[in-house]
Write a protein that holds these residues in place. Structure first.
Motif, PDB file in Angstrom:
ATOM      1  N   ASP A  10       0.827  -1.205   0.000  1.00 41.49           N
ATOM      2  CA  ASP A  10       0.000   0.000   0.000  1.00 41.49           C
ATOM      3  C   ASP A  10       0.866   1.261   0.000  1.00 41.49           C
ATOM      4  O   ASP A  10       0.569   2.237  -0.703  1.00 41.49           O
ATOM      5  CB  ASP A  10      -0.937   0.026   1.220  1.00 41.49           C
ATOM      6  N   LYS A  13       2.228   1.806  -3.394  1.00 40.51           N
ATOM      7  CA  LYS A  13       1.155   2.258  -4.271  1.00 40.51           C
ATOM      8  C   LYS A  13       0.904   3.763  -4.068  1.00 40.51           C
ATOM      9  O   LYS A  13       0.780   4.524  -5.030  1.00 40.51           O
ATOM     10  CB  LYS A  13      -0.126   1.487  -3.975  1.00 40.51           C
ATOM     11  N   VAL A  14       0.863   4.209  -2.820  1.00 41.52           N
ATOM     12  CA  VAL A  14       0.658   5.627  -2.512  1.00 41.52           C
ATOM     13  C   VAL A  14       1.823   6.450  -3.038  1.00 41.52           C
ATOM     14  O   VAL A  14       1.644   7.522  -3.622  1.00 41.52           O
ATOM     15  CB  VAL A  14       0.478   5.834  -0.987  1.00 41.52           C
ATOM     16  N   ARG A  15       3.055   5.952  -2.827  1.00 41.35           N
ATOM     17  CA  ARG A  15       4.241   6.667  -3.285  1.00 41.35           C
ATOM     18  C   ARG A  15       4.236   6.806  -4.816  1.00 41.35           C
ATOM     19  O   ARG A  15       4.513   7.866  -5.367  1.00 41.35           O
ATOM     20  CB  ARG A  15       5.506   5.948  -2.828  1.00 41.35           C
ATOM     21  N   GLU A  17       1.621   6.785  -6.757  1.00 40.91           N
ATOM     22  CA  GLU A  17       0.546   7.716  -7.097  1.00 40.91           C
ATOM     23  C   GLU A  17       1.010   9.159  -6.936  1.00 40.91           C
ATOM     24  O   GLU A  17       0.766  10.011  -7.795  1.00 40.91           O
ATOM     25  CB  GLU A  17      -0.689   7.449  -6.217  1.00 40.91           C
ATOM     26  N   LYS A  18       1.710   9.452  -5.839  1.00 41.27           N
ATOM     27  CA  LYS A  18       2.219  10.809  -5.611  1.00 41.27           C
ATOM     28  C   LYS A  18       3.241  11.183  -6.677  1.00 41.27           C
ATOM     29  O   LYS A  18       3.239  12.305  -7.177  1.00 41.27           O
ATOM     30  CB  LYS A  18       2.849  10.918  -4.220  1.00 41.27           C
ATOM     31  N   GLY A 136      -2.392  16.210   2.076  1.00 38.66           N
ATOM     32  CA  GLY A 136      -1.866  14.917   1.641  1.00 38.66           C
ATOM     33  C   GLY A 136      -0.910  14.336   2.665  1.00 38.66           C
ATOM     34  O   GLY A 136      -0.787  13.124   2.826  1.00 38.66           O
ATOM     35  N   SER A 139      -2.465  12.157   5.859  1.00 36.65           N
ATOM     36  CA  SER A 139      -3.099  10.835   5.744  1.00 36.65           C
ATOM     37  C   SER A 139      -2.126   9.729   5.500  1.00 36.65           C
ATOM     38  O   SER A 139      -1.007   9.816   5.261  1.00 36.65           O
ATOM     39  CB  SER A 139      -4.139  10.834   4.622  1.00 36.65           C
TER      40      SER A 139
END
Length: 139
Positions: A10, A13-15, A17-18, A136, A139
């Motif tokens: 996860d 995935k977040v990294r 996306e950023k 951002g 979270s």
């Protein structure tokens, strides 16, 4: 162990996306800069073309005026010719000086507007970046 792997997945995935959002934002800014530069170049080319056209018209008009003046002076005499030419030259110089001054003022004003628009875009981009970090980052 599975939970740790899941959390890492996860986080990646977040990294990603950023990073993708940052890349898109940079591409958008680059595109806007390119479009702005193209627009400015186009405006300058048009300005130069109009300037050349005005100069050609001025030369043509000057020639026409000279021809008319020659005909007129032949009829009126040398003294009147000399006075009228001097008055016209003074008038033309005054008009030309006024025109040059107004064009320069317009040029400066347009540059100031472009500079203000550029600064405003930069401020907006910085504010958006700060908002993204504030919202951002939590979270």
């Amino acid at each position: 162990k599975i939970q740790t792997q899941w959390r890492c997945r996860d986080a990646r995935k977040v990294r990603r996306e950023k990073e993708r959002e940052k890349a898109e934002e940079k591409a958008m800014i680059d595109k806007e800069k390119h479009e702005a530069a193209t627009k400015i170049q186009t405006q300058w080319r048009c300005r130069d073309a109009r300037k050349v056209k005005r100069e050609k018209e001025a030369v043509r008009d000057a020639k026409e005026r000279e021809e008319k003046e020659k005909e007129k002076t032949e009829l009126e005499g040398a003294e009147e010719e000399e006075r009228s030419k001097q008055e016209q030259d003074d008038e033309a110089r005054a008009k030309a000086a006024t025109r040059i001054q107004s064009q320069f003022r317009g040029f400066k004003a347009r540059n100031q507007v472009l500079e203000l628009m550029y600064l405003q875009q930069q401020n907006e981009a910085l504010e958006e970046a700060e908002e993204k970090e504030r919202f951002g980052g939590g979270s």
